[in-house]
Design a protein around this motif. Structure first.
Motif, PDB file in Angstrom:
ATOM      1  N   THR A  26       0.834  -1.188   0.000  1.00 46.10           N
ATOM      2  CA  THR A  26       0.000   0.000   0.000  1.00 46.10           C
ATOM      3  C   THR A  26       0.876   1.248   0.000  1.00 46.10           C
ATOM      4  OG1 THR A  26      -1.699   1.240   1.215  1.00 46.10           O
ATOM      5  CG2 THR A  26      -0.129  -0.028   2.533  1.00 46.10           C
ATOM      6  N   GLU A  27       0.358   2.323  -0.552  1.00 47.73           N
ATOM      7  CA  GLU A  27       1.100   3.584  -0.550  1.00 47.73           C
ATOM      8  C   GLU A  27       0.766   4.437   0.674  1.00 47.73           C
ATOM      9  OE1 GLU A  27       2.286   4.406  -5.114  1.00 47.73           O
ATOM     10  OE2 GLU A  27       0.269   5.080  -4.590  1.00 47.73           O
ATOM     11  N   LEU A  28      -0.084   3.928   1.532  1.00 46.96           N
ATOM     12  CA  LEU A  28      -0.352   4.603   2.801  1.00 46.96           C
ATOM     13  C   LEU A  28       0.779   4.303   3.779  1.00 46.96           C
ATOM     14  CD1 LEU A  28      -4.154   3.793   3.232  1.00 46.96           C
ATOM     15  CD2 LEU A  28      -3.171   6.058   2.812  1.00 46.96           C
ATOM     16  N   ASN A  29       1.218   5.314   4.505  1.00 42.87           N
ATOM     17  CA  ASN A  29       2.273   5.128   5.499  1.00 42.87           C
ATOM     18  C   ASN A  29       1.668   4.578   6.796  1.00 42.87           C
ATOM     19  OD1 ASN A  29       4.074   6.251   3.680  1.00 42.87           O
ATOM     20  ND2 ASN A  29       3.961   8.301   4.567  1.00 42.87           N
ATOM     21  N   PHE A  30       2.242   3.490   7.286  1.00 43.59           N
ATOM     22  CA  PHE A  30       1.770   2.928   8.559  1.00 43.59           C
ATOM     23  C   PHE A  30       2.834   1.997   9.115  1.00 43.59           C
ATOM     24  CE2 PHE A  30       0.921  -0.573   5.762  1.00 43.59           C
ATOM     25  CZ  PHE A  30       0.949  -1.718   6.561  1.00 43.59           C
ATOM     26  N   SER A  31       2.812   1.788  10.423  1.00 41.21           N
ATOM     27  CA  SER A  31       3.778   0.884  11.053  1.00 41.21           C
ATOM     28  C   SER A  31       3.107  -0.073  12.032  1.00 41.21           C
ATOM     29  CB  SER A  31       4.862   1.693  11.780  1.00 41.21           C
ATOM     30  OG  SER A  31       4.285   2.504  12.793  1.00 41.21           O
ATOM     31  N   SER A  32       1.770  -0.076  12.049  1.00 41.25           N
ATOM     32  CA  SER A  32       1.036  -1.003  12.912  1.00 41.25           C
ATOM     33  C   SER A  32      -0.360  -1.183  12.334  1.00 41.25           C
ATOM     34  CB  SER A  32       0.932  -0.443  14.337  1.00 41.25           C
ATOM     35  OG  SER A  32       0.061   0.688  14.352  1.00 41.25           O
ATOM     36  N   PRO A  33      -1.056  -2.252  12.719  1.00 44.10           N
ATOM     37  CA  PRO A  33      -2.439  -2.429  12.245  1.00 44.10           C
ATOM     38  C   PRO A  33      -3.337  -1.246  12.597  1.00 44.10           C
ATOM     39  CG  PRO A  33      -1.628  -4.495  13.134  1.00 44.10           C
ATOM     40  CD  PRO A  33      -0.583  -3.448  13.451  1.00 44.10           C
ATOM     41  N   PHE A  34      -3.116  -0.646  13.765  1.00 44.37           N
ATOM     42  CA  PHE A  34      -3.953   0.495  14.135  1.00 44.37           C
ATOM     43  C   PHE A  34      -3.678   1.698  13.248  1.00 44.37           C
ATOM     44  CE2 PHE A  34      -4.555   4.452  16.572  1.00 44.37           C
ATOM     45  CZ  PHE A  34      -5.933   4.411  16.674  1.00 44.37           C
ATOM     46  N   GLU A  35      -2.410   1.980  12.983  1.00 44.01           N
ATOM     47  CA  GLU A  35      -2.090   3.097  12.090  1.00 44.01           C
ATOM     48  C   GLU A  35      -2.703   2.867  10.709  1.00 44.01           C
ATOM     49  OE1 GLU A  35       2.047   3.991  11.860  1.00 44.01           O
ATOM     50  OE2 GLU A  35       2.195   4.716  13.925  1.00 44.01           O
ATOM     51  N   LEU A  36      -2.661   1.623  10.235  1.00 41.83           N
ATOM     52  CA  LEU A  36      -3.271   1.316   8.940  1.00 41.83           C
ATOM     53  C   LEU A  36      -4.773   1.544   8.989  1.00 41.83           C
ATOM     54  CD1 LEU A  36      -3.070   0.173   6.047  1.00 41.83           C
ATOM     55  CD2 LEU A  36      -3.421  -2.095   7.040  1.00 41.83           C
ATOM     56  N   LEU A  37      -5.413   1.100  10.054  1.00 42.67           N
ATOM     57  CA  LEU A  37      -6.856   1.290  10.200  1.00 42.67           C
ATOM     58  C   LEU A  37      -7.218   2.769  10.133  1.00 42.67           C
ATOM     59  CD1 LEU A  37      -9.707   0.194  10.910  1.00 42.67           C
ATOM     60  CD2 LEU A  37      -9.071   0.451  13.319  1.00 42.67           C
ATOM     61  N   VAL A  38      -6.486   3.594  10.849  1.00 43.72           N
ATOM     62  CA  VAL A  38      -6.745   5.036  10.836  1.00 43.72           C
ATOM     63  C   VAL A  38      -6.505   5.604   9.443  1.00 43.72           C
ATOM     64  CG1 VAL A  38      -5.993   7.283  11.718  1.00 43.72           C
ATOM     65  CG2 VAL A  38      -6.242   5.345  13.285  1.00 43.72           C
ATOM     66  N   ALA A  39      -5.399   5.237   8.833  1.00 46.73           N
ATOM     67  CA  ALA A  39      -5.056   5.778   7.511  1.00 46.73           C
ATOM     68  C   ALA A  39      -6.109   5.404   6.464  1.00 46.73           C
ATOM     69  CB  ALA A  39      -3.683   5.268   7.081  1.00 46.73           C
ATOM     70  N   GLY A  45      -7.442  -2.207  23.252  1.00 45.01           N
ATOM     71  CA  GLY A  45      -6.638  -1.273  22.485  1.00 45.01           C
ATOM     72  C   GLY A  45      -5.969  -1.873  21.263  1.00 45.01           C
ATOM     73  N   LYS A  46      -6.408  -3.059  20.855  1.00 44.44           N
ATOM     74  CA  LYS A  46      -5.809  -3.718  19.690  1.00 44.44           C
ATOM     75  C   LYS A  46      -6.826  -3.824  18.556  1.00 44.44           C
ATOM     76  CE  LYS A  46      -2.673  -6.519  22.507  1.00 44.44           C
ATOM     77  NZ  LYS A  46      -2.252  -7.899  22.875  1.00 44.44           N
ATOM     78  N   VAL A  47      -6.321  -3.832  17.327  1.00 45.68           N
ATOM     79  CA  VAL A  47      -7.180  -3.985  16.163  1.00 45.68           C
ATOM     80  C   VAL A  47      -7.543  -5.463  16.026  1.00 45.68           C
ATOM     81  CG1 VAL A  47      -7.351  -3.786  13.652  1.00 45.68           C
ATOM     82  CG2 VAL A  47      -6.186  -1.998  14.977  1.00 45.68           C
ATOM     83  N   PRO A  48      -8.815  -5.804  16.038  1.00 41.64           N
ATOM     84  CA  PRO A  48      -9.215  -7.207  15.966  1.00 41.64           C
ATOM     85  C   PRO A  48      -9.001  -7.794  14.569  1.00 41.64           C
ATOM     86  CG  PRO A  48     -11.151  -5.803  15.889  1.00 41.64           C
ATOM     87  CD  PRO A  48      -9.977  -4.893  16.157  1.00 41.64           C
ATOM     88  N   GLU A  49      -8.501  -9.010  14.521  1.00 49.95           N
ATOM     89  CA  GLU A  49      -8.345  -9.712  13.252  1.00 49.95           C
ATOM     90  C   GLU A  49      -9.632 -10.476  12.973  1.00 49.95           C
ATOM     91  OE1 GLU A  49      -5.337 -12.904  11.056  1.00 49.95           O
ATOM     92  OE2 GLU A  49      -4.802 -12.083  13.013  1.00 49.95           O
ATOM     93  N   ASN A  50     -10.698  -9.706  12.788  1.00 51.18           N
ATOM     94  CA  ASN A  50     -12.029 -10.265  12.679  1.00 51.18           C
ATOM     95  C   ASN A  50     -12.905  -9.309  11.881  1.00 51.18           C
ATOM     96  OD1 ASN A  50     -14.974 -10.232  13.829  1.00 51.18           O
ATOM     97  ND2 ASN A  50     -14.198 -12.282  14.330  1.00 51.18           N
TER      98      ASN A  50
END
Length: 213
Positions: free
Chosen positions: A22-35, A102-107
């Motif tokens: 992806t071309e979105l900048n992220f370093s964690s599942p949560f950052e990706l979710l927000v982006a 506080g974690k992004v669910p894999e669901n």
């Protein structure tokens, strides 16, 4: 389009870009979710400009929740629909804190329960953060799927269903990225760059455009 031609398309895209991202900048599942939530009706470039300032300050559900809606708006106000997006992100953070430690669910169901997260966003998170063979159909994938005849459909759900059916398992994790990038840089909406397209001879689009036309 027959499956042999589809496989050739996928093999060429893989050879050209073996490890698409992806071309979105992220370093964690949560950052990706927000982006991804912020990217609705906005460009990845505009989202990255905002999150490059936001994430060094707040990049967890608790730290972004602590900013509050108004505080978050200050970081994302250059992005379209930022008012509603700020509200949704703060609400989503609250749910992640209260229901998921506080974690992004894999669901999928849990993801789609979050405000501002629909099927496409959930697909992106499951695919990009967790490696699921999901296919998130956005405007680029919808256009490429229909234009090439690789996977035709009247809406994004139909295109997704078709792609899940015809894409072999070995390509499913990456096809989402290949088609987005192809639509973003080659198979453009207004004037596709057919002359520089690596799958032009396999594409079944009847209105191909070349540089001298």
């Amino acid at each position: 389009m027959n499956n042999n031609k589809r496989r050739q398309i996928l093999e060429r895209l893989r050879a050209n870009n073996p490890n698409p991202e992806t071309e979105l900048n992220f370093s964690s599942p949560f950052e990706l979710l927000v982006a991804v939530t912020l990217s609705a009706q906005a460009t990845d470039v505009s989202v990255n400009k905002a999150t490059d300032k936001l994430f060094p300050v707040a990049n967890t559900p608790q730290s972004i929740y602590d900013l509050g809606v108004d505080g978050l708006k200050e970081y994302i106000k250059t992005i379209g629909l930022y008012n509603n997006k700020a509200i949704n992100v703060i609400k989503a953070c609250k749910i992640l804190i209260e229901k998921h430690d506080g974690k992004v669910p894999e669901n999928r169901e849990a993801l789609e329960f979050l405000p501002g997260v629909g099927r496409k966003t959930a697909n992106v998170v499951l695919n990009t953060a967790f490696g699921w063979p999901t296919i998130a159909v956005d405007t680029h994938i919808f256009r490429v799927g229909n234009r090439t005849r690789f996977a035709s459909g009247k809406n994004v759900d139909q295109v997704e269903e078709k792609m899940l059916k015809v894409v072999p398992a070995e390509f499913k994790v990456d096809v989402h990225h290949w088609f987005i990038l192809h639509g973003r840089y080659t198979c453009l909406a207004r004037k596709p760059r057919c002359g520089s397209c690596i799958i032009e001879d396999l594409c079944e689009f009847s209105g191909k455009v070349y540089p001298d036309e």
